[in-house]
Design a protein around this motif. Structure first.
Motif, short mmCIF file in Angstrom:
data_model
loop_
_atom_site.label_atom_id
_atom_site.label_comp_id
_atom_site.label_asym_id
_atom_site.label_seq_id
_atom_site.Cartn_x
_atom_site.Cartn_y
_atom_site.Cartn_z
N SER A 179 43.09 40.03 49.19
CA SER A 179 42.40 39.71 50.45
C SER A 179 43.10 38.62 51.24
CB SER A 179 40.96 39.26 50.15
OG SER A 179 40.97 38.08 49.39
N SER A 180 44.12 37.98 50.65
CA SER A 180 44.67 36.78 51.28
C SER A 180 46.10 36.51 50.79
CB SER A 180 43.75 35.60 50.88
OG SER A 180 44.33 34.36 51.15
N ILE B 23 49.61 35.77 49.35
CA ILE B 23 50.69 36.50 48.68
C ILE B 23 50.25 37.93 48.34
CG2 ILE B 23 52.08 36.60 46.56
CD1 ILE B 23 52.07 33.46 46.62
N SER C 195 39.72 42.07 45.10
CA SER C 195 39.33 40.65 45.15
C SER C 195 37.81 40.64 45.22
CB SER C 195 39.95 39.93 46.35
OG SER C 195 39.13 40.04 47.50
N ARG C 196 37.22 39.45 45.42
CA ARG C 196 35.75 39.39 45.48
C ARG C 196 35.22 39.73 46.87
NH1 ARG C 196 35.69 33.31 43.68
NH2 ARG C 196 37.33 33.49 45.24
N SER C 197 36.08 39.70 47.90
CA SER C 197 35.62 39.81 49.30
C SER C 197 35.56 41.27 49.75
CB SER C 197 36.55 39.03 50.22
OG SER C 197 36.72 37.74 49.75
N MET D 142 37.78 38.69 38.98
CA MET D 142 38.78 38.84 37.91
C MET D 142 38.53 37.90 36.73
SD MET D 142 40.55 41.45 38.70
CE MET D 142 41.85 41.38 37.46
N ASN E 177 47.82 38.90 40.57
CA ASN E 177 48.13 37.84 41.53
C ASN E 177 46.93 36.92 41.81
OD1 ASN E 177 49.45 36.71 44.14
ND2 ASN E 177 47.56 37.68 44.86
N TYR F 159 46.36 23.27 35.84
CA TYR F 159 46.84 24.47 36.56
C TYR F 159 48.20 24.91 36.03
CZ TYR F 159 48.78 27.26 40.40
OH TYR F 159 49.38 28.25 41.14
N LYS G 138 49.47 28.45 34.20
CA LYS G 138 50.55 29.30 34.70
C LYS G 138 51.68 29.43 33.67
CE LYS G 138 48.94 30.63 38.69
NZ LYS G 138 48.70 32.05 38.94
N THR H 272 53.83 27.94 48.92
CA THR H 272 53.78 29.07 49.84
C THR H 272 52.63 28.86 50.82
OG1 THR H 272 54.56 30.42 47.99
CG2 THR H 272 53.76 31.60 49.92
N THR I 147 49.71 29.68 52.40
CA THR I 147 48.56 30.59 52.28
C THR I 147 47.31 29.71 52.29
OG1 THR I 147 48.45 30.40 49.88
CG2 THR I 147 49.93 32.10 50.74
N ASN J 176 41.92 26.34 48.98
CA ASN J 176 41.07 26.89 47.91
C ASN J 176 41.21 26.14 46.59
OD1 ASN J 176 40.06 28.87 49.59
ND2 ASN J 176 41.65 30.35 49.07
#
Ligand SMILES: NC(=O)c1ccc[n+]([C@@H]2O[C@H](COP(=O)([O-])OP(=O)(O)OC[C@H]3O[C@@H](n4cnc5c(N)ncnc54)[C@H](OP(=O)(O)O)[C@@H]3O)[C@@H](O)[C@H]2O)c1
Length: 245
Positions: free
Chosen positions: A14-15, A17, A36-38, A59, A85, A150, A154, A183, A185, A190
């Motif tokens: 939805s956004s 990448i 995605s959730r949207s 997810m 992603n 985070y 990853k 990047t 975005t 978020n």
């Protein structure tokens, strides 16, 4: 692998990448499953991307992940490529890292991708092969203050990916890991930030200007085509991950 006519699941479509990747792969002839959730965003997007379908899913929920795979199978009858992603950042010093928040980030950034891999692997094996691209982060190669939780997630995703690559070679299922640099975005907006962190941002110390989502999407496409194990947004990132002290 050539993406022409391939069925590709893109999570976080939805956004940012994921969105840029879904568009690029469709331009190259892939049939894309937007996840995605949207729900509304995805349905609107699906109308713009030929032959794509939209499936809203969280997810972090195993039942949702299973449903994405089931609905993709029902609609297209096969799954050739999975792009894990969907993800979210978390800024907090180790001392202030909230354990519940870390569980959430780990569920989204590591356990969700692992569960999605487990769902598609048997399908790809039956088809004689497939590709799974997991989106890690350049932070997995660094030790940045406030990014311990985070970057650890990853790094876990990268190690799961590279281990699976060895395990699944025999089934012709190619696993690759992509390391984006900063990047442009909605990622920063978020990112969950601990108040104690006073909103300190890593981008202020960044050595190079940020990339576009489109640049990362091209790297992901290159990765699918080249079947490389690790794809770095920039060559200089290949030298990261080793301490000198
Ligand atoms: N931007 C960067 O600087 C950067 C750098 C390195 C790595 N990355 C990684 O690149 C990936 C994409 O990030 P981005 O920069 O494109 O960020 P973004 O613009 O914030 O996009 C994140 C995507 O993930 C989806 N998502 C978030 N939580 C989800 C959930 N629980 N279930 C399903 N989907 C969920 C969002 O969709 P909904 O809100 O609609 O669910 C959205 O589509 C992430 O894994 C991120 O860690 C980003």
């Amino acid at each position: 692998m050539n993406v022409q006519d391939k069925i590709v699941i893109v999570t976080g479509a939805s956004s940012g990448i994921g969105l840029a990747t879904a568009k690029l792969l469709a331009e190259h002839g892939a049939k894309v499953v937007l996840v995605s959730r949207s729900k509304e965003k995805l349905e609107k997007l699906s109308k713009e991307i030929p032959l794509s379908i939209a499936i809203d899913a969280d997810m972090t929920k195993i039942s949702d992940i299973k449903r994405v795979v089931e609905q993709t199978q029902e609609h297209f009858g096969r799954i050739d490529i999975l792009i894990n992603n969907a993800g979210q950042g978390y800024d907090a010093p180790i001392e202030k890292t909230n354990i519940d928040t870390f569980h959430y980030i780990f569920d989204l950034d590591v356990v969700g991708p692992l569960a999605a891999m487990q769902q598609v692997i048997p399908i790809m094996r039956k088809l004689g092969g497939g590709a799974i691209i997991n989106i890690s982060s350049g932070t997995a190669l660094m030790y940045l203050p406030n990014m311990g939780a985070y970057s650890a997630s990853k790094r876990a995703l990268a190690n799961i990916s590279l281990t699976a690559r060895e395990e699944l070679k025999k089934d012709n299922i190619i696993i690759s890991v992509v390391y984006p640099y900063i990047t442009l975005t909605d990622f920063e907006n978020n990112t969950i930030k601990e108040p104690a962190n006073n909103g300190e941002e890593q981008a202020g110390n960044a050595p190079f200007p940020p990339d576009s989502a489109e640049l990362v999407a091209h790297k992901i496409l290159d990765g699918i085509e080249s079947e490389a194990a690790e794809i770095f947004a920039h060559d200089w990132m290949k030298k990261m991950g080793r301490r000198e002290d």
